[in-house]
Design a protein around this motif. Structure first.
Motif, PDB file in Angstrom:
ATOM      1  N   LEU B 119       0.852  -1.191   0.000  1.00 21.19           N
ATOM      2  CA  LEU B 119       0.000   0.000   0.000  1.00 21.19           C
ATOM      3  C   LEU B 119       0.890   1.243   0.000  1.00 21.19           C
ATOM      4  O   LEU B 119       1.850   1.330   0.769  1.00 21.19           O
ATOM      5  N   LEU B 120       0.591   2.185  -0.870  1.00 22.73           N
ATOM      6  CA  LEU B 120       1.410   3.381  -0.965  1.00 22.73           C
ATOM      7  C   LEU B 120       1.166   4.305   0.224  1.00 22.73           C
ATOM      8  O   LEU B 120       0.069   4.347   0.780  1.00 22.73           O
ATOM      9  N   GLY B 121       2.199   5.039   0.578  1.00 19.52           N
ATOM     10  CA  GLY B 121       2.068   6.088   1.590  1.00 19.52           C
ATOM     11  C   GLY B 121       1.626   7.388   0.932  1.00 19.52           C
ATOM     12  O   GLY B 121       1.554   7.488  -0.301  1.00 19.52           O
ATOM     13  N   LEU B 122       1.346   8.390   1.742  1.00 22.89           N
ATOM     14  CA  LEU B 122       0.826   9.654   1.214  1.00 22.89           C
ATOM     15  C   LEU B 122       1.794  10.332   0.240  1.00 22.89           C
ATOM     16  O   LEU B 122       1.382  10.845  -0.801  1.00 22.89           O
ATOM     17  N   GLU B 123       3.094  10.309   0.579  1.00 26.28           N
ATOM     18  CA  GLU B 123       4.065  10.959  -0.317  1.00 26.28           C
ATOM     19  C   GLU B 123       4.138  10.251  -1.659  1.00 26.28           C
ATOM     20  O   GLU B 123       4.285  10.880  -2.706  1.00 26.28           O
ATOM     21  N   GLU B 124       4.020   8.927  -1.603  1.00 21.81           N
ATOM     22  CA  GLU B 124       4.059   8.168  -2.856  1.00 21.81           C
ATOM     23  C   GLU B 124       2.839   8.480  -3.722  1.00 21.81           C
ATOM     24  O   GLU B 124       2.945   8.644  -4.939  1.00 21.81           O
ATOM     25  N   PHE B 125       1.672   8.557  -3.096  1.00 27.42           N
ATOM     26  CA  PHE B 125       0.473   8.933  -3.855  1.00 27.42           C
ATOM     27  C   PHE B 125       0.644  10.323  -4.462  1.00 27.42           C
ATOM     28  O   PHE B 125       0.299  10.563  -5.618  1.00 27.42           O
ATOM     29  N   ARG B 126       1.170  11.227  -3.654  1.00 31.56           N
ATOM     30  CA  ARG B 126       1.375  12.609  -4.122  1.00 31.56           C
ATOM     31  C   ARG B 126       2.261  12.608  -5.366  1.00 31.56           C
ATOM     32  O   ARG B 126       1.947  13.244  -6.374  1.00 31.56           O
TER      33      ARG B 126
END
Lengths: 427, 427
Positions: B119-126
């Protein structure tokens, strides 16, 4: 054109699902027999009075979000089981005492013919789906009033997989897990075609291809060769590390990686196959599916111990449910119209609240004519479908299993021109 | 693996939609620029106060009927236009004054990683979607409170094609019909791939094949070669008489007929092509789409008169709208993320209540950077996609059009091994 007329005459004489002579023709008798089975169960149920009628609603046509895009309709499974109707917005009724089947197609405006083709009349619908009577959906109240049923039996059941409810008023008989000969023929056929699709992929796969290209090849094979328009589930084409993600292929991980090392992927499936063959060697009927899951756990832990990946006493590992760490899901599930088919937890069957076991989609004892998947795995998953028979089991899936078989298939793929789809499929 | 690392580094440096080097890479700049265009429109709108924030909800994950089967998710089109997010259950916000883009992915339980992958973290999604900030959807209220917008602009618009509403509070700017260079590149690419898909079908078609096999070939080509996972609409593969059914291929008429006479089918499309070329020869910009529809009607009636199928004065036929008998739909429609794209009837544009014309999906005057389909037809339909340019139009569709071209393609198909899909596509 003579040929065409002959075919149309045959079509009218024997209503059926048909996608050409090279594919399996499904007779409407299959659904008629399902209605008969349902009526027999209801007749034997003392809570169901004489003169009852079963009323079911088919799936409704839908658009994607707020747009006017209509995805290809796929029938709601209970309705499909009972009527085999492929189109949206139907109702259907069954007279419990007589077994008579009645469908209620939607009456579309005449102008729709320009967009949808000639609109069928009631008699044509009746013949197409092999039911006894057909009325327009808008007349359903009038028709039911005239039939004056003692009770209207409608369907309301909790889908224990999705947590969603289907429509009103539960009754058993429609959660039928025992497959008829005609249903087994369909399941054998779809297993045959999708097994061949896997072999097609084996022949074509090369490093440098993308995972989604394997998905595309597989779906093309199943549709072109077998007339299978809708896949049962989203293709899981994980290569390399992705092979251990159970439902890889979803929108957030859309089979989009380049395939780096083909050999490793198939190697992994050979190890999984070894585990399956252990499970297969057990006699199947009257065995509890929970015991089968535990057996798979034990076999896998033994293999892991052999490889030096776990250490200690296997019985101790079983006690602490260590197997669930490696196989975080149930050993398999019922298979039918739905991938996760009905009947896993009938009234009186309770989930077992322990690691691994709580993920089982059924805890029932295996019986003749049940059909299940077998999906043992140590984070690398291979799936087989089986039907339980009186003297054991029938393996429906037919893919290469040994190193030699797989290497032979891949070598055959290397030597042929790419994707030689048969042009003359009727041979 | 060096190769792989290089690719991953490039991926991280330039977030994008990517399905391999042989396909078109779509930069997240495309969506960033859409957000910019939206903000510019809103900043120029005197009803929008300083400090406003646009809030959009993406498409939600769905299951088929009551089952646990999740069809592959396809993003809601407005949300896709603004953020390019491919996954379900997101929210997105845009600060109108700054143009800052913010996404709110759903926070999934850690255990989902087993099924869906890491599952991606917030920075990765950004970074993946090239926005300025990312917060979990569960924190959306808190985040918006802190940003303290003067107004929250949400979307509520009537889709005039489906009659359905999208979510709350209308504002213009998001019904953008003018395509950017980056968007035109995507449309050119999807036209290129699907035109090639048509040629592939032309090469493979033979009497005795089934219509659905052509659908299968076409979809396979588009996905395998172009990475196009979802078709824009259900394939219409009508042969013989079915060629005149506008939306043939739906669940009730599922491309299931045997193809009897290939030649006739392509002959019909040659006649349609002749009509298209008449329309193409008109200068396009600043022409009313209503006039274009009437012109197509006139050209078709003239052709029918030449063939002796209608008799009398063409002007009289035009007056009584005779053309609508042969072409019962509009000449074409805007094309974009949706097959029937937005912006056909902005406020102030009214439908014309006359046969044929009332079916037009827009009555606007053509302007630079609009993209439309051209689908004239006398019950046999051929579709072309065009982009309006400053000095005329660009034909996006690239299929053979003359008798000679079509015969050459079909001859090429007869001489080659069946379906030779390139194994080395990067050349």
């Amino acid at each position: 054109m003579q040929n065409e007329s002959r075919k149309m005459a045959a079509y009218r004489a024997q209503p059926a699902f048909c996608r050409g002579d090279h594919t399996l023709t499904v007779s409407s008798e299959l659904f008629k027999y399902n209605r008969k089975r349902l009526c027999e169960r209801l007749q034997a149920n003392k809570d169901v009075p004489k003169g009852a009628i079963v009323l079911l609603q088919g799936g409704e046509s839908e658009t994607r979000h707020c747009s006017d895009h209509e995805p290809v309709f796929r029938q709601e499974s209970y309705f499909h089981w009972a009527f085999g109707v492929e189109e949206p917005d139907f109702y259907g009724a069954i007279e419990v005492d007589t077994g008579k089947g009645i469908i209620f197609p939607p009456k579309l405006p005449d102008s729709y013919a320009v967009w949808m083709g000639r609109l069928l009349g009631l008699e044509e619908f009746r013949d197409r789906y092999g039911v006894d009577e057909a009325f327009w959906a808008e007349d359903i109240l009038k028709v039911l009033k005239e039939k004056n049923p003692s009770t209207l039996l409608t369907l309301r059941g909790l889908n224990t997989d999705s947590g969603k409810y289907s429509r009103e008023a539960a009754f058993d008989g429609i959660s039928e897990v025992f497959k008829t000969d005609m249903e087994l023929e369909v399941l054998r056929y779809s297993n045959k075609i999708s097994s061949e699709g896997h072999i097609e992929v084996m022949k074509s796969i090369k490093p440098g291809m993308y995972e989604y290209q394997l998905e595309s090849l597989f779906k093309h094979y199943c549709y072109f060769m077998g007339g299978l328009r809708a896949g049962a589930y989203t293709c899981i084409c994980g290569s390399g590390d992705n092979g251990s993600i159970l439902h890889y292929g979803h929108a957030g991980a859309p089979n989009s990686k380049e395939v780096m090392d083909v050999y490793l992927t198939w190697e992994a499936s050979i190890i999984a196959t070894r585990l399956i063959s252990h499970v297969h060697s057990q006699p199947m009927e009257s065995v509890s599916w929970v015991d089968m899951h535990l057996l798979a756990d034990r076999v896998q832990l033994e293999a892991l111990k052999e490889l030096g990946l776990v250490k200690g006493d296997i019985d101790e590992m079983m006690k602490v449910r260590l197997g669930a760490v490696f196989m975080p899901h149930g050993l398999g599930h019922f298979l039918g119209i739905d991938t996760h088919d009905v009947g896993g937890y009938p009234q009186g069957c309770e989930r077992i609240d322990k690691p691994g076991l709580r993920s089982l989609r059924t805890v029932r004892t295996l019986e003749n004519r049940m059909v299940l998947t077998i999906e043992p795995g140590i984070y690398f998953i291979d799936v087989d479908d089986i039907a339980i028979t009186e003297d054991g089991m029938e393996l429906l899936t037919c893919v290469p299993r040994t190193v030699e078989e797989i290497e032979a298939i891949m070598e055959e793929g290397r030597r042929r021109p790419p994707m030689p789809l048969p042009q003359d499929m009727k041979k």
